[in-house]
Design a protein around this motif. Structure first.
Motif, short mmCIF file in Angstrom:
data_model
loop_
_atom_site.label_atom_id
_atom_site.label_comp_id
_atom_site.label_asym_id
_atom_site.label_seq_id
_atom_site.Cartn_x
_atom_site.Cartn_y
_atom_site.Cartn_z
N GLY A 3 58.72 74.52 42.04
CA GLY A 3 58.07 74.74 43.28
C GLY A 3 58.02 76.10 43.92
O GLY A 3 57.04 76.33 44.82
N THR A 4 58.87 76.92 43.44
CA THR A 4 58.76 78.52 43.98
C THR A 4 58.22 79.31 42.91
O THR A 4 57.22 80.11 43.14
N LEU A 5 58.77 79.25 41.73
CA LEU A 5 58.38 80.15 40.49
C LEU A 5 57.17 79.24 39.88
O LEU A 5 55.97 79.75 39.33
N VAL A 6 57.64 78.04 39.43
CA VAL A 6 56.40 77.22 38.68
C VAL A 6 56.02 76.09 39.50
O VAL A 6 57.15 75.48 40.15
N ASP A 7 55.01 75.38 39.57
CA ASP A 7 54.77 74.07 40.20
C ASP A 7 55.04 72.89 39.27
O ASP A 7 53.97 72.23 38.79
N THR A 8 56.19 72.68 39.08
CA THR A 8 56.64 71.65 38.20
C THR A 8 57.02 70.33 38.63
O THR A 8 57.25 69.43 37.94
N GLU A 9 56.92 70.30 39.95
CA GLU A 9 57.24 69.06 40.58
C GLU A 9 56.30 67.99 40.32
O GLU A 9 56.73 66.79 40.01
N PRO A 10 55.08 67.94 40.03
CA PRO A 10 54.19 67.03 39.42
C PRO A 10 54.62 66.41 38.05
O PRO A 10 54.68 65.17 37.80
N TYR A 11 55.28 67.49 37.22
CA TYR A 11 55.84 67.13 35.91
C TYR A 11 57.07 66.14 36.01
O TYR A 11 57.18 65.18 35.24
N TRP A 12 58.02 66.67 37.17
CA TRP A 12 59.11 65.73 37.48
C TRP A 12 58.88 64.35 37.66
O TRP A 12 59.34 63.30 37.30
N MET A 13 57.81 64.33 38.67
CA MET A 13 57.26 62.96 39.08
C MET A 13 56.73 61.88 38.15
O MET A 13 56.93 60.93 38.17
N THR A 14 56.00 62.62 37.33
CA THR A 14 55.48 61.84 36.35
C THR A 14 56.33 61.31 35.04
O THR A 14 56.45 60.10 34.84
N ALA A 15 57.62 62.27 34.96
CA ALA A 15 58.61 61.83 33.97
C ALA A 15 59.63 60.82 34.56
O ALA A 15 59.77 59.89 33.92
N GLN A 16 59.63 61.05 36.11
CA GLN A 16 60.41 59.79 36.70
C GLN A 16 59.64 58.73 36.56
O GLN A 16 60.40 57.25 36.37
N THR A 17 58.57 58.49 37.02
CA THR A 17 57.77 57.36 37.22
C THR A 17 57.86 56.61 35.71
O THR A 17 57.66 55.41 35.88
N THR A 18 57.33 57.28 34.81
CA THR A 18 57.57 56.86 33.51
C THR A 18 58.66 56.14 33.15
O THR A 18 58.78 54.91 32.57
N LEU A 19 59.70 56.66 33.39
CA LEU A 19 61.28 56.35 33.14
C LEU A 19 61.31 54.89 33.81
O LEU A 19 61.86 53.78 33.04
N ILE A 20 61.31 54.85 34.96
CA ILE A 20 61.21 53.65 35.88
C ILE A 20 60.58 52.84 35.48
O ILE A 20 60.91 51.26 35.46
N GLU A 21 59.25 52.91 35.30
CA GLU A 21 58.11 51.88 35.04
C GLU A 21 58.51 51.19 33.62
O GLU A 21 58.50 50.03 33.15
N ALA A 22 59.27 52.01 32.53
CA ALA A 22 59.69 51.44 31.40
C ALA A 22 60.83 50.60 31.36
O ALA A 22 61.05 49.74 30.72
N TYR A 23 61.58 50.53 32.57
CA TYR A 23 62.67 49.57 33.05
C TYR A 23 61.96 48.55 33.89
O TYR A 23 62.83 47.87 34.56
N GLY A 24 60.82 48.56 34.24
CA GLY A 24 60.29 47.39 35.00
C GLY A 24 60.18 47.61 36.49
O GLY A 24 59.80 46.56 37.24
#
Length: 212
Positions: A3-24
């Motif tokens: 968020g300061t050096l690299v705008d990776t928050e969308p990457y984290w959000m995508t990874a979190q969503t994919t993981l949670i949805e994999a468990y329903g």
């Protein structure tokens, strides 16, 4: 870093969503924003509460791996961040990367910077207490043998800003996904674009000037 050096928050959000949805389960943008800047083990416990049947360390490793994979495809640099780092290095100012990402991910991002940008990396697995606790910034200041009040932090998140301020570090807030209006930051910059080492030094000098 994130968020300061690299705008990776969308990457984290995508990874979190994919993981949670994999468990329903389901994951909202607002829930993801609540984790911005905090320690990854807090994220892991949140994932578990959303139904992810994995251990905390396994969740941290999996999410980090997925974000690192996305970074390898495209490094989303924040405007002006690399340029400011380079100017700080040319000015001979010691620098530390203080992040709640794990060390191997911090080094992964660091490897894409085309110069030696940091003297020190303090990562989420280097500390006992994650941001907003001040430990990470106190660790960095101690490494340089510097008083926290002689250091400057650049932060984009509420947790990160709270950590730096609690450590007694002069803090520049550069809001991205979240407002930092009431964060306690000493000064707010809308962007790092166009900023130089002299601007950082000026913030430090101003913090020492009594205000009438």
């Amino acid at each position: 870093m994130d968020g300061t050096l690299v705008d990776t928050e969308p990457y984290w959000m995508t990874a979190q969503t994919t993981l949670i949805e994999a468990y329903g389960g389901t994951w909202t943008h607002e829930e993801a924003l609540d984790l911005v800047g905090s320690g990854l083990w807090r994220t892991a416990r949140t994932m578990q509460a959303k139904g992810v049947d994995m251990g905390e360390d396994a969740i941290v490793d999996l999410l980090s791996d997925r974000v690192m994979e996305q970074i390898s495809v495209a490094v989303p640099w924040r405007p002006g961040a690399k340029e400011l780092l380079l100017d700080l290095r040319r000015a001979g100012i010691p620098t530390a990367l203080v992040t709640m990402s794990i060390g191997r991910m911090a080094e992964h991002v660091r490897s894409f910077i085309p110069f030696d940008a940091f003297d020190l990396v303090v990562s989420g697995d280097d500390v006992t207490h994650p941001k907003p606790h001040p430990e990470a910034y106190l660790t960095a200041a101690a490494h340089f043998g510097a008083a926290p009040a002689d250091c400057v932090a650049i932060e984009d998140s509420l947790a990160g800003t709270a950590s730096a301020v609690a450590a007694g570090v002069v803090t520049i807030g550069v809001p991205h996904y979240l407002s930092l209006e009431d964060s306690g930051a000493h000064v707010l910059w809308p962007t790092l674009d166009g900023r130089q080492a002299a601007d950082v030094v000026r913030v430090l000098s101003d913090s020492r000037t009594p205000h009438r």
